[in-house]
Write an enzyme that holds these catalytic residues in place. Structure first.
Site, short mmCIF file in Angstrom:
data_model
loop_
_atom_site.label_atom_id
_atom_site.label_comp_id
_atom_site.label_asym_id
_atom_site.label_seq_id
_atom_site.Cartn_x
_atom_site.Cartn_y
_atom_site.Cartn_z
N LEU A 12 -7.54 -13.25 -0.73
CA LEU A 12 -6.10 -13.20 -1.04
C LEU A 12 -5.79 -11.96 -1.87
CD1 LEU A 12 -3.40 -14.91 -1.07
CD2 LEU A 12 -4.15 -15.72 -3.31
N HIS A 13 -4.76 -11.19 -1.48
CA HIS A 13 -4.40 -10.03 -2.30
C HIS A 13 -2.89 -9.80 -2.29
CE1 HIS A 13 -5.45 -8.59 1.77
NE2 HIS A 13 -4.59 -7.60 1.60
N LEU A 14 -2.37 -9.65 -3.51
CA LEU A 14 -0.94 -9.41 -3.73
C LEU A 14 -0.72 -7.90 -3.81
CD1 LEU A 14 1.92 -10.52 -4.47
CD2 LEU A 14 1.16 -10.53 -6.87
#
Length: 179
Positions: free
Chosen positions: A94-96
């Site tokens: 997961l990466h913002l």
DNA sequence: GTTCTAGAAC
DNA sequence: GTTCTAGAAC
């Protein structure tokens, strides 16, 4: 190791961390698509937005706080940034995305690069948070929807200009940035 | 995700 | 002839 695990490999080395907490880290995107482009990732092994459930809401809030922190540390304005997730992520973990709205970068090379940040293929943090809070999960876009969004004409995010091709569009974006 | 490059577009 | 896009990568 396949290319999809590149981010996981990168965050194993603390020297790549711009900021970190007990549960998350901020790194620079290896191929920045704007003058500023950072990624906020949890240390926990969460593959993507599709693994999220309501128990992750506090984690998301911490990722968002770190997104604001890195913008402040760099002396930039939050209003000049987009903070959100790709609706169709390519890389594991997961990466913002924390990216400045200029989109001036030699790494911005394709229509897909542009449309993945400037159509509903980009899920703003608040939109994703709201969807997770109300529905308990993040839905995939249909193949047809994704194909249509990827084919969206190259429309400027700062005026009504629509470019015929990538090189002319990049010139246009650079002109905005110079004003 | 990027690189490479064939052939489409100009 | 050159620029540009878009699909394969074992």
């Amino acid at each position: 190791m396949s290319w999809q695990t590149g981010l996981i490999k990168t965050i194993l080395d603390p020297s790549n961390w711009i900021i970190s907490t007990d549960v998350a880290v901020v790194i620079a995107d290896k191929f920045p698509k704007a003058r500023h482009h950072y990624l906020v990732l949890p240390k926990a092994d969460i593959a993507s937005i599709f693994q999220l459930n309501k128990t992750h809401l506090p984690l998301l809030e911490e990722l968002h706080l770190l997104a604001h922190n890195v913008i402040e540390i760099r002396g930039e304005k939050i209003d000049n940034f987009q903070i959100g997730f790709h609706a169709e992520p390519s890389m594991q973990r997961l990466h913002l995305h924390v990216i400045s709205k200029d989109f001036v970068s030699s790494c911005l090379k394709t229509k897909k690069h542009w449309n993945s940040f400037n159509t509903p293929l980009f899920l703003p943090y608040d939109s994703l948070y709201t969807q997770l809070n109300s529905e308990g999960t993040i839905k995939r876009l249909s193949k047809v929807t994704k194909e249509a969004l990827l084919a969206t004409p190259l429309k400027c995010n700062q005026c009504s200009f629509v470019a015929k091709n990538i090189p002319s569009f990049k010139e246009h974006l650079q002109d905005h940035s110079a004003l």
